[in-house]
Design a protein around this motif. Sequence first.
Motif, PDB file in Angstrom:
ATOM      1  N   LEU A  46       0.836  -1.197   0.000  1.00  0.00           N
ATOM      2  CA  LEU A  46       0.000   0.000   0.000  1.00  0.00           C
ATOM      3  C   LEU A  46       0.873   1.251   0.000  1.00  0.00           C
ATOM      4  O   LEU A  46       0.612   2.207  -0.733  1.00  0.00           O
ATOM      5  CB  LEU A  46      -0.948  -0.006   1.199  1.00  0.00           C
ATOM      6  N   ALA A  47       1.939   1.241   0.799  1.00  0.00           N
ATOM      7  CA  ALA A  47       2.840   2.395   0.852  1.00  0.00           C
ATOM      8  C   ALA A  47       3.524   2.623  -0.497  1.00  0.00           C
ATOM      9  O   ALA A  47       3.670   3.775  -0.932  1.00  0.00           O
ATOM     10  CB  ALA A  47       3.883   2.197   1.950  1.00  0.00           C
ATOM     11  N   LEU A  48       3.921   1.554  -1.181  1.00  0.00           N
ATOM     12  CA  LEU A  48       4.544   1.699  -2.506  1.00  0.00           C
ATOM     13  C   LEU A  48       3.569   2.328  -3.498  1.00  0.00           C
ATOM     14  O   LEU A  48       3.955   3.165  -4.312  1.00  0.00           O
ATOM     15  CB  LEU A  48       5.022   0.344  -3.019  1.00  0.00           C
ATOM     16  N   PHE A  49       2.316   1.918  -3.424  1.00  0.00           N
ATOM     17  CA  PHE A  49       1.273   2.500  -4.273  1.00  0.00           C
ATOM     18  C   PHE A  49       1.142   3.995  -3.966  1.00  0.00           C
ATOM     19  O   PHE A  49       1.124   4.833  -4.870  1.00  0.00           O
ATOM     20  CB  PHE A  49      -0.041   1.752  -4.036  1.00  0.00           C
ATOM     21  N   GLN A  50       1.104   4.330  -2.698  1.00  0.00           N
ATOM     22  CA  GLN A  50       0.953   5.715  -2.288  1.00  0.00           C
ATOM     23  C   GLN A  50       2.198   6.546  -2.622  1.00  0.00           C
ATOM     24  O   GLN A  50       2.090   7.747  -2.854  1.00  0.00           O
ATOM     25  CB  GLN A  50       0.636   5.797  -0.794  1.00  0.00           C
ATOM     26  N   ASP A  51       3.346   5.921  -2.677  1.00  0.00           N
ATOM     27  CA  ASP A  51       4.579   6.627  -3.050  1.00  0.00           C
ATOM     28  C   ASP A  51       4.516   7.205  -4.460  1.00  0.00           C
ATOM     29  O   ASP A  51       5.297   8.093  -4.809  1.00  0.00           O
ATOM     30  CB  ASP A  51       5.801   5.700  -2.953  1.00  0.00           C
ATOM     31  N   HIS A  52       3.590   6.711  -5.271  1.00  0.00           N
ATOM     32  CA  HIS A  52       3.426   7.209  -6.641  1.00  0.00           C
ATOM     33  C   HIS A  52       2.346   8.289  -6.717  1.00  0.00           C
ATOM     34  O   HIS A  52       1.879   8.631  -7.805  1.00  0.00           O
ATOM     35  CB  HIS A  52       3.110   6.057  -7.588  1.00  0.00           C
ATOM     36  N   GLY A  53       1.938   8.812  -5.558  1.00  0.00           N
ATOM     37  CA  GLY A  53       0.976   9.911  -5.540  1.00  0.00           C
ATOM     38  C   GLY A  53      -0.467   9.474  -5.366  1.00  0.00           C
ATOM     39  O   GLY A  53      -1.377  10.301  -5.430  1.00  0.00           O
ATOM     40  N   TYR A  54      -0.687   8.193  -5.142  1.00  0.00           N
ATOM     41  CA  TYR A  54      -2.048   7.699  -4.945  1.00  0.00           C
ATOM     42  C   TYR A  54      -2.410   7.754  -3.468  1.00  0.00           C
ATOM     43  O   TYR A  54      -1.556   7.812  -2.596  1.00  0.00           O
ATOM     44  CB  TYR A  54      -2.179   6.269  -5.476  1.00  0.00           C
ATOM     45  N   THR A  55      -3.704   7.715  -3.205  1.00  0.00           N
ATOM     46  CA  THR A  55      -4.222   7.802  -1.833  1.00  0.00           C
ATOM     47  C   THR A  55      -4.895   6.482  -1.449  1.00  0.00           C
ATOM     48  O   THR A  55      -5.084   5.596  -2.279  1.00  0.00           O
ATOM     49  CB  THR A  55      -5.265   8.927  -1.744  1.00  0.00           C
ATOM     50  N   ARG A  56      -5.270   6.397  -0.183  1.00  0.00           N
ATOM     51  CA  ARG A  56      -6.031   5.220   0.270  1.00  0.00           C
ATOM     52  C   ARG A  56      -7.361   5.149  -0.480  1.00  0.00           C
ATOM     53  O   ARG A  56      -7.852   4.074  -0.771  1.00  0.00           O
ATOM     54  CB  ARG A  56      -6.294   5.284   1.781  1.00  0.00           C
TER      55      ARG A  56
END
Length: 91
Positions: A55-65
């Motif tokens: 989830l953190a890797l996904f968010q590292d690309h500018g995405y949110t929960r």
Amino acid sequence: MLTVAAHNQCGLCIDMHETKLAGLGPAPDPERLDAVRRFTLQVLAASGAVSDEELALFQDHGYTRRNALEVVLGIGTYTVSTFANRMNRAD
């Protein structure tokens, strides 16, 4: 949608979404787009139980929960569609 179509082996959907994607031209940020593809595959593989690190890797690309939840909802919706296509022999 293309990732889910490929995962569910829906030939009709794969063809349709590959054509649509090609018509859009190059992605403005290919790494960010690939992050969605990778996260989608992780959600599918884990039946939604992705790790905090994924989830953190996904968010590292500018995405949110919220975006992560949208991926889950998209998987659910599109899975129903691909299953219906396959049952109706739409391939």
